[in-house]
Design an enzyme around this catalytic site. Structure first.
Site, PDB file in Angstrom:
ATOM      1  N   TYR A  29      43.897  53.689  70.647  1.00 46.05           N
ATOM      2  CA  TYR A  29      44.528  55.048  70.781  1.00 46.05           C
ATOM      3  C   TYR A  29      44.137  56.030  69.852  1.00 46.05           C
ATOM      4  O   TYR A  29      43.067  55.894  69.206  1.00 46.05           O
ATOM      5  CB  TYR A  29      46.023  54.713  71.231  1.00 46.05           C
ATOM      6  N   LYS A  61      46.042  55.054  77.077  1.00 42.07           N
ATOM      7  CA  LYS A  61      47.466  55.417  77.134  1.00 42.07           C
ATOM      8  C   LYS A  61      47.866  54.119  78.085  1.00 42.07           C
ATOM      9  O   LYS A  61      49.002  53.842  77.759  1.00 42.07           O
ATOM     10  CB  LYS A  61      47.563  56.637  78.263  1.00 42.07           C
ATOM     11  N   ALA A 111      50.466  71.462  75.229  1.00 39.15           N
ATOM     12  CA  ALA A 111      51.800  70.837  74.386  1.00 39.15           C
ATOM     13  C   ALA A 111      52.619  71.925  73.553  1.00 39.15           C
ATOM     14  O   ALA A 111      53.792  71.893  73.720  1.00 39.15           O
ATOM     15  CB  ALA A 111      50.745  70.007  73.387  1.00 39.15           C
ATOM     16  N   ASN A 119      45.844  66.532  67.183  1.00 41.79           N
ATOM     17  CA  ASN A 119      44.986  65.412  67.171  1.00 41.79           C
ATOM     18  C   ASN A 119      43.759  65.445  67.646  1.00 41.79           C
ATOM     19  O   ASN A 119      43.323  66.615  68.099  1.00 41.79           O
ATOM     20  CB  ASN A 119      45.490  64.190  68.044  1.00 41.79           C
TER      21      ASN A 119
HETATM   22  N1  LIG Z   1      51.290  64.906  68.958  1.00 45.98           N
HETATM   23  C1  LIG Z   1      51.135  64.776  70.355  1.00 45.98           C
HETATM   24  O1  LIG Z   1      51.871  63.992  70.882  1.00 45.98           O
HETATM   25  C2  LIG Z   1      50.193  65.686  71.144  1.00 45.98           C
HETATM   26  C3  LIG Z   1      49.372  66.406  70.508  1.00 45.98           C
HETATM   27  N2  LIG Z   1      48.441  67.396  70.957  1.00 45.98           N
HETATM   28  C4  LIG Z   1      47.744  67.956  70.485  1.00 45.98           C
HETATM   29  O2  LIG Z   1      47.988  69.141  70.477  1.00 45.98           O
HETATM   30  C5  LIG Z   1      46.401  70.088  70.411  1.00 45.98           C
HETATM   31  C6  LIG Z   1      46.702  71.052  71.528  1.00 45.98           C
HETATM   32  O3  LIG Z   1      46.691  70.261  72.777  1.00 45.98           O
HETATM   33  P1  LIG Z   1      46.905  71.067  74.225  1.00 45.98           P
HETATM   34  O4  LIG Z   1      48.213  71.841  74.096  1.00 45.98           O
HETATM   35  O5  LIG Z   1      46.727  69.881  75.404  1.00 45.98           O
HETATM   36  O6  LIG Z   1      45.665  71.879  74.264  1.00 45.98           O
HETATM   37  P2  LIG Z   1      45.494  73.243  75.151  1.00 45.98           P
HETATM   38  O7  LIG Z   1      44.177  73.578  75.038  1.00 45.98           O
HETATM   39  O8  LIG Z   1      46.325  73.414  76.420  1.00 45.98           O
HETATM   40  O9  LIG Z   1      46.319  74.251  73.747  1.00 45.98           O
HETATM   41  C7  LIG Z   1      45.605  74.678  72.663  1.00 45.98           C
HETATM   42  C8  LIG Z   1      46.002  75.946  72.227  1.00 45.98           C
HETATM   43  O10 LIG Z   1      45.602  76.231  70.955  1.00 45.98           O
HETATM   44  C9  LIG Z   1      44.857  77.543  70.821  1.00 45.98           C
HETATM   45  N3  LIG Z   1      44.001  77.576  69.821  1.00 45.98           N
HETATM   46  C10 LIG Z   1      42.977  77.158  69.790  1.00 45.98           C
HETATM   47  N4  LIG Z   1      42.486  77.375  68.513  1.00 45.98           N
HETATM   48  C11 LIG Z   1      43.228  78.105  67.846  1.00 45.98           C
HETATM   49  C12 LIG Z   1      43.358  78.727  66.667  1.00 45.98           C
HETATM   50  N5  LIG Z   1      42.269  78.679  65.668  1.00 45.98           N
HETATM   51  N6  LIG Z   1      44.393  79.515  66.247  1.00 45.98           N
HETATM   52  C13 LIG Z   1      45.553  79.574  66.822  1.00 45.98           C
HETATM   53  N7  LIG Z   1      45.369  79.003  68.288  1.00 45.98           N
HETATM   54  C14 LIG Z   1      44.466  78.308  68.565  1.00 45.98           C
HETATM   55  C15 LIG Z   1      44.191  77.693  72.164  1.00 45.98           C
HETATM   56  O11 LIG Z   1      43.807  78.954  72.671  1.00 45.98           O
HETATM   57  C16 LIG Z   1      45.180  77.110  72.987  1.00 45.98           C
HETATM   58  O12 LIG Z   1      46.314  77.926  73.593  1.00 45.98           O
HETATM   59  C17 LIG Z   1      45.539  68.949  70.257  1.00 45.98           C
HETATM   60  O13 LIG Z   1      45.113  68.819  69.199  1.00 45.98           O
HETATM   61  C18 LIG Z   1      46.381  67.798  70.849  1.00 45.98           C
HETATM   62  O14 LIG Z   1      45.745  66.485  70.353  1.00 45.98           O
HETATM   63  C19 LIG Z   1      48.723  67.297  72.447  1.00 45.98           C
HETATM   64  C20 LIG Z   1      49.455  66.558  73.184  1.00 45.98           C
HETATM   65  C21 LIG Z   1      50.341  65.405  72.321  1.00 45.98           C
HETATM   66  C1  LIG Z   2      48.860  62.418  72.181  1.00 43.30           C
HETATM   67  C2  LIG Z   2      48.280  63.302  73.192  1.00 43.30           C
HETATM   68  O1  LIG Z   2      48.718  63.116  74.318  1.00 43.30           O
HETATM   69  C3  LIG Z   2      47.240  64.313  72.948  1.00 43.30           C
HETATM   70  O2  LIG Z   2      46.845  64.775  71.982  1.00 43.30           O
HETATM   71  O3  LIG Z   2      46.666  64.978  73.742  1.00 43.30           O
HETATM   72 MG   LIG Z   3      47.306  64.057  75.787  1.00 43.84          MG
END
Ligand SMILES: NC(=O)C1=CN([C@@H]2O[C@H](COP(=O)(O)OP(=O)(O)OC[C@H]3O[C@@H](n4cnc5c(N)ncnc54)[C@H](O)[C@@H]3O)[C@@H](O)[C@H]2O)C=CC1
Ligand SMILES: CC(=O)C(=O)O
Ligand SMILES: [Mg+2]
Length: 517
Positions: A62, A135, A266, A377
């Site tokens: 994962y 997952k 997220a 991530n």
């Molecule tokens: N720890 C966890 O359980 C989880 C972590 N994440 C992580 O969160 C991050 C975002 O994932 P999502 O929300 O699914 O993606 P997403 O694409 O929906 O959102 C990312 C956001 O960050 C913005 N962004 C990109 N570059 C940027 C910058 N330089 N400055 C400011 N904003 C910026 C984008 O415009 C977008 O609105 C990923 O790295 C993902 O791995 C996501 C889901 C779960």
């Molecule tokens: C952990 C997760 O779901 C993600 O980074 O998109």
């Molecule tokens: Mg995810």
């Protein structure tokens, strides 16, 4: 006859050998490939290994190694796993599932992705099937989902990733990502097909792009038993980490000011959970919304901006509020932190290193115990490493990260870092849904899951982890499942088993060979 050596090994002995073989692999990606081959060859042995060495192997099957495996999927491919649905053949959706030969009571769970926003690495087309596989491996290892009752699915709608489109070995549909009506028709065909064929199954959505993720959940969430992991799973695990942090600071949600950097799927999912908790703690809705600031690529989100997503709009700040903050141009993160003086800072931006020393020290000037969660991530995207954040704040910061991070030793104190990854909550939540046969996943069930996670940790003065350790994930998932069953019953959408504790235990599959007498 004569085709096997003499010895007969037990599962434990086989697992020992597989573990030795695994350790001879040169790097984490090679280990991932080895484990996937084992998964194909002997599923029970694969899960025995994974369950026995969960904290060591979770980062391999994962997050974060799965990101590397997804990039390399079309090159490392050996065997198919899961159901590959193509946007170009809608008529194949139903027969693809029927060919599995599974009846209406045979499936508990489907994990589906369209791979537009895989982790923080973007669009990976059909390669994204490995996030569904990864997952599900966590569901089984952490909460005992029977692997034969789970289906990984990828919706191949094409890809905008030029590297894939120009890679001769790419395994997906070789055209750009299809959107609009045709996309919607594909999603609804999927939903109708799987909910008809498997009426008791939970439909988990993973790593869809920000627009589609939220729209699909908002449009269909009330009609199907569905769950968006990036919005809801991430929202509740972050909430659980915040609840633990507030045990240290001894404050309530109604005292918090939250800055979320990266206002996508997220980030806004987390904002929604934080806002909801402030309301539950007594703040009026309007005031709770005003306690959340979203910063994205265009800086602090303001109501004068014309390019906001609809889901970002409620958090957009009145432009007048920022008068005098900057001479011209966007209000960046540092300026936002200087003026807002947040108590909680969350990173879901994919922007590595964005929580600079200046940003963290500015935050730490105004609050005694800054709560800082760099959640992006995989490792190459994280906003800051806890070792730096703790050093810059002299150990005052309360941290949790999306990737697994080892303990930090600073000035004679060892700080354990909790992993605020949705993997710590969705397996237990899913188990609760299956045991209660809940028809939907409600806000009460989500909150019950978050509280059940937070109830398992004693963070002390901040040196203890804010979330339970991965080692103990099976017990943690069982506790979460119980709380979710209870919440489903309270919401009158699920059934109470006579003995819920036993029902949860009975529902958890163990990786052992079945006797063949
Ligand atoms: N720890 C966890 O359980 C989880 C972590 N994440 C992580 O969160 C991050 C975002 O994932 P999502 O929300 O699914 O993606 P997403 O694409 O929906 O959102 C990312 C956001 O960050 C913005 N962004 C990109 N570059 C940027 C910058 N330089 N400055 C400011 N904003 C910026 C984008 O415009 C977008 O609105 C990923 O790295 C993902 O791995 C996501 C889901 C779960
Ligand atoms: C952990 C997760 O779901 C993600 O980074 O998109
Ligand atoms: Mg995810």
């Amino acid at each position: 006859m004569g085709r096997l050596p003499d010895a007969v090994l037990s599962l434990e002995e086989q697992a020992r050998r597989a573990y030795e073989q695994l350790h001879r692999e040169p790097d984490d990606l090679a280990k991932n490939v080895y484990l996937e081959q084992l998964h194909d060859r002997n599923e029970v042995l694969y899960y025995r290994l994974l369950t026995d060495h969960l904290s060591e192997l979770l980062p391999i099957v994962y997050d974060p190694t799965v990101g590397e495996a997804i990039k390399r999927y079309s090159h490392e491919y050996r065997r198919p796993r899961g159901v590959y649905l193509s946007m170009d053949r809608l008529e194949d959706v139903r027969p693809s599932f029927e060919a599995l030969g599974l009846g209406p009571d045979d499936v508990d769970l489907l994990v589906v992705t369209d791979a537009e926003e895989i982790l923080g690495i973007g669009d990976w087309g059909v390669n994204g099937v490995q996030i569904s596989v990864g997952k599900l491996a966590v569901y089984t290892a952490a909460a005992g989902f029977h692997p034969g009752r789970c289906i990984p699915v990828v919706l191949d709608v094409g890809t905008d990733n030029e590297d894939l489109l120009n890679d001769p070995l790419y395994l997906g549909a070789r055209h750009s990502r299809v959107r609009g009506e045709q996309y919607n028709e594909f999603v609804i065909t999927y939903l109708e097909t799987v909910s008809t064929l498997y009426p008791n199954a939970l439909l988990h959505f993973e790593d869809f792009g920000p627009g589609n993720a939220r729209r699909i959940l908002e449009t269909y969430g009330a009609h199907y038993r569905m769950f968006n992991d990036d919005m809801q799973g991430t929202g509740i695990i972050t909430l659980a980490a915040a609840v633990s942090a507030l045990k240290v600071t001894k404050r309530s949600f109604s005292d918090q000011r939250v800055v979320v950097f990266g206002a996508g799927t997220a980030g806004v999912g987390i904002a929604d959970q934080m806002r909801q908790s402030m309301i539950l703690d007594g703040l009026p809705e309007e005031e709770a919304t005003r306690r959340v600031w979203l910063v994205d690529k265009q800086g602090l989100l303001l109501d004068s901006m014309r390019d906001l997503w609809d889901y970002q709009q409620i958090y957009a700040r009145p432009t007048s509020e920022t008068e005098g903050w900057v001479k011209s141009g966007p209000v960046d993160l540092l300026t936002t932190v200087r003026h807002v003086q947040p108590t909680i800072l969350v990173g879901t931006s994919t922007a590595r290193g964005a929580f600079t020393r200046d940003v963290v020290m500015e935050m730490a000037k105004h609050v005694d115990r800054p709560v800082i969660f760099p959640l992006s991530n995989p490792t190459e995207r994280i906003e800051a490493m806890p070792a730096d954040v703790l050093a810059w704040t002299d150990g005052r910061a309360l941290c949790a990260t999306g990737i697994p991070v080892g303990p930090v030793d600073l000035n004679g104190v060892r700080y354990e870092i909790g992993q605020a990854n949705n993997a710590l909550v969705y397996p237990g939540l899913g188990l609760g849904v299956v045991v209660s046969r809940a028809k939907q996943v409600t806000p009460r069930m989500l909150r019950a899951a978050a509280e059940a996670v937070a109830g398992q940790v004693q963070p002390g003065n901040g040196e203890g982890p804010l979330l339970p350790p991965v080692d103990n994930l099976r017990a943690s998932s069982a506790r979460i499942a119980l709380a979710v069953v209870q919440a489903a019953v309270e919401d009158a959408i699920g059934a109470a088993p006579d003995d819920p504790v036993q029902a949860v235990q009975d529902a958890m599959w163990q990786p052992v060979y079945t006797r063949m007498d």
